[in-house]
Write a protein that holds these residues in place. Structure first.
Motif, PDB file in Angstrom:
ATOM      1  N   VAL A  90     -27.651   6.675  -4.773  1.00 15.43           N
ATOM      2  CA  VAL A  90     -28.103   7.914  -4.331  1.00 15.43           C
ATOM      3  C   VAL A  90     -28.358   8.134  -3.212  1.00 15.43           C
ATOM      4  O   VAL A  90     -28.014   9.320  -2.558  1.00 15.43           O
ATOM      5  N   GLY A  91     -28.223   7.106  -2.002  1.00 14.61           N
ATOM      6  CA  GLY A  91     -28.308   7.310  -0.813  1.00 14.61           C
ATOM      7  C   GLY A  91     -27.183   7.754  -0.217  1.00 14.61           C
ATOM      8  O   GLY A  91     -27.254   8.573   0.389  1.00 14.61           O
ATOM      9  N   THR A  92     -25.868   7.195  -0.891  1.00 15.10           N
ATOM     10  CA  THR A  92     -24.568   7.845  -0.539  1.00 15.10           C
ATOM     11  C   THR A  92     -24.480   9.328  -1.007  1.00 15.10           C
ATOM     12  O   THR A  92     -23.983  10.224  -0.227  1.00 15.10           O
ATOM     13  N   ALA A  93     -25.069   9.391  -1.899  1.00 17.11           N
ATOM     14  CA  ALA A  93     -24.792  10.870  -2.596  1.00 17.11           C
ATOM     15  C   ALA A  93     -25.667  11.901  -1.599  1.00 17.11           C
ATOM     16  O   ALA A  93     -25.053  12.814  -1.166  1.00 17.11           O
ATOM     17  N   LEU A  94     -26.772  11.434  -1.284  1.00 15.51           N
ATOM     18  CA  LEU A  94     -27.621  12.250  -0.170  1.00 15.51           C
ATOM     19  C   LEU A  94     -26.729  12.353   1.075  1.00 15.51           C
ATOM     20  O   LEU A  94     -26.766  13.434   1.480  1.00 15.51           O
ATOM     21  N   ALA A  95     -26.552  11.351   1.325  1.00 18.71           N
ATOM     22  CA  ALA A  95     -25.340  11.247   2.865  1.00 18.71           C
ATOM     23  C   ALA A  95     -24.460  12.260   2.448  1.00 18.71           C
ATOM     24  O   ALA A  95     -24.081  13.001   3.594  1.00 18.71           O
ATOM     25  N   LEU A  96     -23.742  12.440   1.214  1.00 15.80           N
ATOM     26  CA  LEU A  96     -22.529  12.965   1.263  1.00 15.80           C
ATOM     27  C   LEU A  96     -23.066  14.717   1.129  1.00 15.80           C
ATOM     28  O   LEU A  96     -22.233  15.656   1.774  1.00 15.80           O
ATOM     29  N   LEU A  97     -24.207  14.971   0.688  1.00 12.21           N
ATOM     30  CA  LEU A  97     -24.760  16.342   0.535  1.00 12.21           C
ATOM     31  C   LEU A  97     -25.020  16.950   2.044  1.00 12.21           C
ATOM     32  O   LEU A  97     -24.488  17.723   2.533  1.00 12.21           O
ATOM     33  N   ILE A  98     -25.780  15.660   2.573  1.00  9.48           N
ATOM     34  CA  ILE A  98     -26.025  16.274   4.056  1.00  9.48           C
ATOM     35  C   ILE A  98     -24.718  16.402   4.884  1.00  9.48           C
ATOM     36  O   ILE A  98     -24.591  17.262   5.711  1.00  9.48           O
ATOM     37  N   GLY A  99     -23.900  15.387   4.655  1.00 11.20           N
ATOM     38  CA  GLY A  99     -22.491  15.443   5.413  1.00 11.20           C
ATOM     39  C   GLY A  99     -21.636  16.553   5.021  1.00 11.20           C
ATOM     40  O   GLY A  99     -21.126  17.082   5.981  1.00 11.20           O
ATOM     41  N   SER A 100     -21.797  16.902   3.874  1.00 12.02           N
ATOM     42  CA  SER A 100     -20.930  18.254   3.427  1.00 12.02           C
ATOM     43  C   SER A 100     -21.377  19.520   4.188  1.00 12.02           C
ATOM     44  O   SER A 100     -20.575  20.083   4.735  1.00 12.02           O
ATOM     45  N   PHE A 101     -22.803  19.570   4.113  1.00  9.73           N
ATOM     46  CA  PHE A 101     -23.332  20.942   4.643  1.00  9.73           C
ATOM     47  C   PHE A 101     -23.221  20.793   6.054  1.00  9.73           C
ATOM     48  O   PHE A 101     -22.612  21.821   6.823  1.00  9.73           O
ATOM     49  N   GLY A 102     -23.673  19.500   6.550  1.00 10.55           N
ATOM     50  CA  GLY A 102     -23.653  19.363   8.047  1.00 10.55           C
ATOM     51  C   GLY A 102     -22.168  19.671   8.578  1.00 10.55           C
ATOM     52  O   GLY A 102     -21.689  20.210   9.757  1.00 10.55           O
ATOM     53  N   GLY A 163     -29.732   7.930   3.299  1.00 10.29           N
ATOM     54  CA  GLY A 163     -29.094   9.136   3.243  1.00 10.29           C
ATOM     55  C   GLY A 163     -29.253   9.675   4.302  1.00 10.29           C
ATOM     56  O   GLY A 163     -28.230  10.571   4.920  1.00 10.29           O
ATOM     57  N   ILE A 164     -30.269   9.688   5.464  1.00 14.24           N
ATOM     58  CA  ILE A 164     -30.326  10.642   6.649  1.00 14.24           C
ATOM     59  C   ILE A 164     -29.376  10.271   7.608  1.00 14.24           C
ATOM     60  O   ILE A 164     -28.533  11.065   7.989  1.00 14.24           O
ATOM     61  N   PRO A 165     -29.502   8.645   8.130  1.00 18.97           N
ATOM     62  CA  PRO A 165     -28.532   8.441   9.009  1.00 18.97           C
ATOM     63  C   PRO A 165     -27.282   8.259   8.836  1.00 18.97           C
ATOM     64  O   PRO A 165     -26.297   8.836   9.458  1.00 18.97           O
ATOM     65  N   PHE A 166     -26.777   8.061   7.459  1.00 22.63           N
ATOM     66  CA  PHE A 166     -25.528   7.981   6.923  1.00 22.63           C
ATOM     67  C   PHE A 166     -24.931   9.598   6.876  1.00 22.63           C
ATOM     68  O   PHE A 166     -23.656   9.817   7.027  1.00 22.63           O
ATOM     69  N   GLY A 167     -25.900  10.413   6.453  1.00 23.36           N
ATOM     70  CA  GLY A 167     -25.432  11.648   6.435  1.00 23.36           C
ATOM     71  C   GLY A 167     -25.086  12.335   7.625  1.00 23.36           C
ATOM     72  O   GLY A 167     -24.117  13.188   7.794  1.00 23.36           O
ATOM     73  N   ALA A 168     -25.616  11.787   8.768  1.00 24.52           N
ATOM     74  CA  ALA A 168     -25.465  12.405  10.225  1.00 24.52           C
ATOM     75  C   ALA A 168     -24.116  11.953  10.434  1.00 24.52           C
ATOM     76  O   ALA A 168     -23.204  12.715  11.125  1.00 24.52           O
ATOM     77  N   VAL A 169     -23.804  10.562  10.325  1.00 26.04           N
ATOM     78  CA  VAL A 169     -22.385  10.122  10.586  1.00 26.04           C
ATOM     79  C   VAL A 169     -21.478  10.770   9.578  1.00 26.04           C
ATOM     80  O   VAL A 169     -20.265  11.579  10.388  1.00 26.04           O
ATOM     81  N   THR A 170     -21.706  11.009   8.556  1.00 28.94           N
ATOM     82  CA  THR A 170     -20.646  11.494   7.585  1.00 28.94           C
ATOM     83  C   THR A 170     -20.435  13.116   8.048  1.00 28.94           C
ATOM     84  O   THR A 170     -19.295  13.575   8.165  1.00 28.94           O
ATOM     85  N   ALA A 171     -21.489  13.550   8.601  1.00 25.12           N
ATOM     86  CA  ALA A 171     -21.329  15.190   8.962  1.00 25.12           C
ATOM     87  C   ALA A 171     -20.125  15.191  10.131  1.00 25.12           C
ATOM     88  O   ALA A 171     -19.360  16.009  10.294  1.00 25.12           O
TER      89      ALA A 171
END
Lengths: 566, 268
Positions: A90-102, A163-171
């Motif tokens: 779920v953390g990765t999914a959130l990261a990907l969600l943030i990462g895709s929009f970001g 999700g938050i920090p990984f989302g930022a890297v992914t973005a």
């Protein structure tokens, strides 16, 4: 001989041999910094080593071979493993969600007019980049420590902290992948009337898609390790059980959970590296985060993603796994808006402003920041040396004529060793090391060193496996000895990439110092741990800001060094 | 004229050593797969300049790899300087290996090293360990390295990082490495494929002329450019599907033979 009669144009003087001042300067700087780091806590064994602790260490490692395999224990392990995997998924999914929009928000594509340079859009683009840089420089555990104060012991803490920090890297990585894609198709769409976002979605995203998906799986691999560490901080799952067993010194139980972690991360690593074999996600991240061209030789061959059945199957498994995990973990996103969370976060914001440096003042804070740098430097030196040694045992570079393979047993054993050293969370290593080393810098150094040796060793083994062995083979065929061929062909080809990987891990290690700080190692991490346990919010903010500054500085230095390697 | 030259070469060869021999060699890369080389028997003596020509997949590269000890035959035997090529990798055959120069199709250079170091690595076979370490940091002898680079026209690139060179410049670096080594048997796989016609001609001269009247040296090169091969080599081996189609002095190779060799086979 009339060989060069027509080569009159070649009879000029040779160019002067250039000196690489930049690289020499960096080498001297590295030696000085490593030397300084060593002197920080001294190396006098009588002051550092606690000989009385060896029996505990022995007890810990002998429990490795007889974990508690009772029925209840195994049932618990399976249950808690599901929780850890759920967090990671779920953390990765959130990261990907943030990462895709970001990622789409951060591409230049969105902010740029069809033709000409970016003008008005530049401000928006820059604000976006800075906004995502802040969470990127914080370790997941920092988020965990703060969020647990707002949400309490809620599984959401783990999911958000991943999700938050990984989302930022992914973005950031996604945005750079999109920026690298050719502009032609997008321009055609925009010229024929499509909106900016539509054009990026339909023309640019498909081009970068395979890289994006491969990177997503690399993030999942990282999330799995992160979920275990967050558990130790109190988020539940295998990590939490580990901490409980450790408190009661039940090493046999600890090893049940540790073996489960080894198994999980072994599967995760295998899975992700099988998918990554075609596209090097680590190189993608290094290139993106440090603005340097990829260090792997040649571009990966273009993959026809439609044919990539393994990739699609994996994506499908995850797509099913995420909703199941949300349901099983009983995640309640509404608690984010609950009045309790709002009052608590208001209270924290109010209490943390203005930041307070606290007892000892700036001098003490500065000293802790230096400790943090020394901790990261020394642990990476240990990891780099140990890692390359293990990597070359796991995957012997091929120099000789014909196929001389290393002994299978040695290679498998070393691979298992590396898997264990990176699957056991660094805080657990730190707990074990503290038996024999007095608290201070060194336990943290050794713990992070062992952990990162496992990670670096694996990445380096991949480099050895993928490197072009033909030059060494040619030199051998031309009469070079094995050491000679190694020296001239293999070492130069591998060295710069080993150094680049070590610098990349150094950037990660500076963030990881927080997790060994939690066991009282040293530096800003220990400071943060003390402050969170006494709810000293304005102190926490000051420490977090200091950590942010150190992280950004280290990132800049490392990026500049890596650019110098080219 | 040509006949006279040939006569000279033949007489030089009377005393020459047998450099390379293939005896009924077959290579299959996978069990039951296509034969890359089939029942090949071929002897090459010192003083010979041999060109292997033929369409893609004829087995040219495989023959060169066999000669270098980089591949081993599925059946039959390959001897280099009298040593079985399968044994070449052994420590005690290092002197023989040092006499083999290799210019491979993919250059096999070390990208992060300077051009000078790559050229210097050609003599690794004759250096002690200490000398090798010294030379890695201070490539030398500089005059010899520069001389080799001058022969291929890239002396100005001597201190560049090799992976920053263009394809043609990298190929010339690989040639310079072989020139610096001064091997007795030079194995060159498409050595001028990335060079323009004028440069190809001059580089081929550099590679083949020293061998013309030598009683110790030989060169075997694969080429897709048949006229270039005819100009610089005196023995032409035409290959097709791993088999020798013809093995003739350059003067005897007619355009009909070449047409037949390169004919597209629609049945495949």
């Amino acid at each position: 001989m009339t060989t060069i009669g027509s080569e009159a144009d070649d009879t000029f003087d040779l160019p002067v041999k250039p000196r690489h001042r930049g690289r020499q300067g960096w080498m001297i700087a590295v030696v000085i910094v490593v030397g300084w780091s060593v002197t920080k806590d001294g190396i006098d064994p009588t002051e550092l080593v606690n000989p009385g602790g060896w029996s505990q260490v022995r007890a810990f490692f002998s429990a490795m071979f007889n974990p508690d395999l009772s029925r209840d224990m195994l049932a618990l392990t399976v249950r808690e493993s599901a929780v850890t995997v759920g967090y990671a998924l779920v953390g990765t999914a959130l990261a990907l969600l943030i990462g895709s929009f970001g990622g789409i928000l951060l591409t230049e594509r969105i902010w740029r007019p069809i033709h000409g340079p970016m003008r008005r859009g530049r401000v928006g683009w820059l604000i976006g980049r800075v906004a995502f840089a802040v969470p990127r420089s914080m370790h997941e555990v920092v988020f965990g420590l703060v969020l647990v104060n707002i949400l309490g012991l809620n599984p959401l803490v783990a999911v958000l902290s991943i999700g938050i920090p990984f989302g930022a890297v992914t973005a950031k990585v996604f945005a750079d992948l999109l920026d690298e894609a050719p502009t032609g198709p997008e321009e055609v769409l925009r010229a024929s009337g499509a909106g900016r976002t539509t054009a990026v979605l339909f023309a640019t995203v498909p081009h970068a898609f395979a890289d994006l998906v491969s990177y997503a799986f690399y993030r999942f691999e990282c999330s799995l390790r992160s979920a275990a560490v967050l558990g130790i901080v109190g988020a539940g799952g295998l990590g939490f059980q580990l901490a409980l067993s450790f408190q009661s010194l039940r090493y046999d139980q600890m090893w049940t959970f540790l073996w489960a972690l080894v198994l999980l991360s072994g599967i995760g690593d295998r899975w992700s590296s099988a998918l990554r074999r075609r596209r090097n996600a680590v190189a993608v991240e290094m290139r993106s985060v440090s603005k340097i061209p990829a260090l792997d030789h040649g571009e990966p061959s273009p993959v026809q993603s439609t044919q990539d059945r393994a990739l699609r199957l994996s994506a499908l498994i995850c797509a099913i796994g995420v909703p199941i995990s949300i349901w099983r973990l009983d995640l309640d996103f509404s608690s984010l808006w609950a009045p309790r969370a709002r009052t608590l976060s208001n209270k924290i914001v109010a209490e943390s402003w203005p930041p307070q440096v606290g007892i000892g003042g700036f001098k003490e804070l500065f000293n802790d920041a230096l400790d943090t740098v020394a901790l990261a430097v020394l642990s990476i030196v240990i990891a780099a040396v140990l890692g390359s040694l293990l990597a070359s045992l796991a995957k012997r570079p091929n120099v000789s004529l014909g196929n001389a393979k290393g002994p299978w047993v040695v290679s498998s054993f070393v691979r298992l060793l590396m898997l264990i050293s990176r699957s056991v969370p660094p805080p657990v290593w730190a707990f074990v090391v503290v038996f024999v080393l007095f608290p201070g810098l060194w336990p943290g150094v050794v713990a992070l060193g062992i952990y990162n040796a496992g990670i670096l060793g694996r990445l380096q083994a991949e480099v050895i496996e993928n490197h072009d062995h033909r030059p060494a083979e040619t030199l051998a065929a031309m009469g070079a000895t094995t050491p000679g061929a190694l020296l001239y062909a293999t070492v130069p080809a591998l060295a710069s990439r080993f150094v680049a990987l070590s610098l990349y891990r150094w950037e990660v290690a500076i963030r990881e110092t927080v997790i060994v700080g939690v066991v009282g190692a040293a530096g800003l991490g220990r400071r943060l741990d003390e402050q969170t346990s006494s709810f000293d919010y304005d102190g926490i903010l000051a420490t977090v800001l200091a950590l942010l500054l150190v992280t950004i500085l280290v990132d800049l230095v490392s990026a500049s060094m890596r650019r110098n390697l080219r | 004229m040509t006949a006279l030259k040939l006569l000279d070469v033949r007489s030089a060869r009377l005393t020459a050593e047998q450099v390379l021999s293939f005896d009924d060699v077959t290579v299959r890369y996978s069990a039951g797969g296509v034969e890359a080389v089939a029942e090949l028997t071929l002897t090459i003596d010192a003083g010979e300049r041999v060109a292997l020509i033929g369409p893609s997949g004829a087995g040219k590269s495989t023959i060169l790899r066999l000669a270098a000890g980089l591949a081993s035959p599925t059946s039959g035997s390959v001897k280099v300087f009298g040593v079985d090529s399968g044994q070449l990798g052994r420590r005690n055959h290092r002197p023989e290996r040092s006499r083999i120069g290799i210019i491979s199709q993919d250059y096999t250079l070390v990208g992060p090293l300077k051009v000078a170091s790559n050229v210097a690595s050609g003599r690794l076979g004759t250096w002690s360990g200490i000398r090798a370490v010294q030379t890695l940091f201070r490539p030398g002898p500089t005059d010899d390295i520069a001389g080799a680079l001058r022969q291929v026209g890239i002396a100005d690139k001597i201190w560049e990082r090799t992976d920053r060179l263009s394809g043609g410049q990298q190929q010339r670096t690989a040639i310079a490495r072989a020139l610096f080594q001064k091997p007795d048997l030079l194995l060159a796989d498409e050595p001028v494929s990335a060079l323009d016609p004028a440069r190809s001609d001059s580089v081929m001269s550099v590679l083949t002329e020293p061998i013309m009247f030598s009683s110790t040296k030989a060169v075997v090169t694969s080429m897709h450019d048949a006229p270039l091969a005819l100009r610089h080599c005196d023995r032409i081996v035409g290959l097709r599907s791993g088999r020798i189609q013809f093995d003739l002095p350059a003067s005897h190779v007619s355009s009909e033979l070449l047409d037949e060799l390169y004919q597209l086979d629609d049945s495949q």
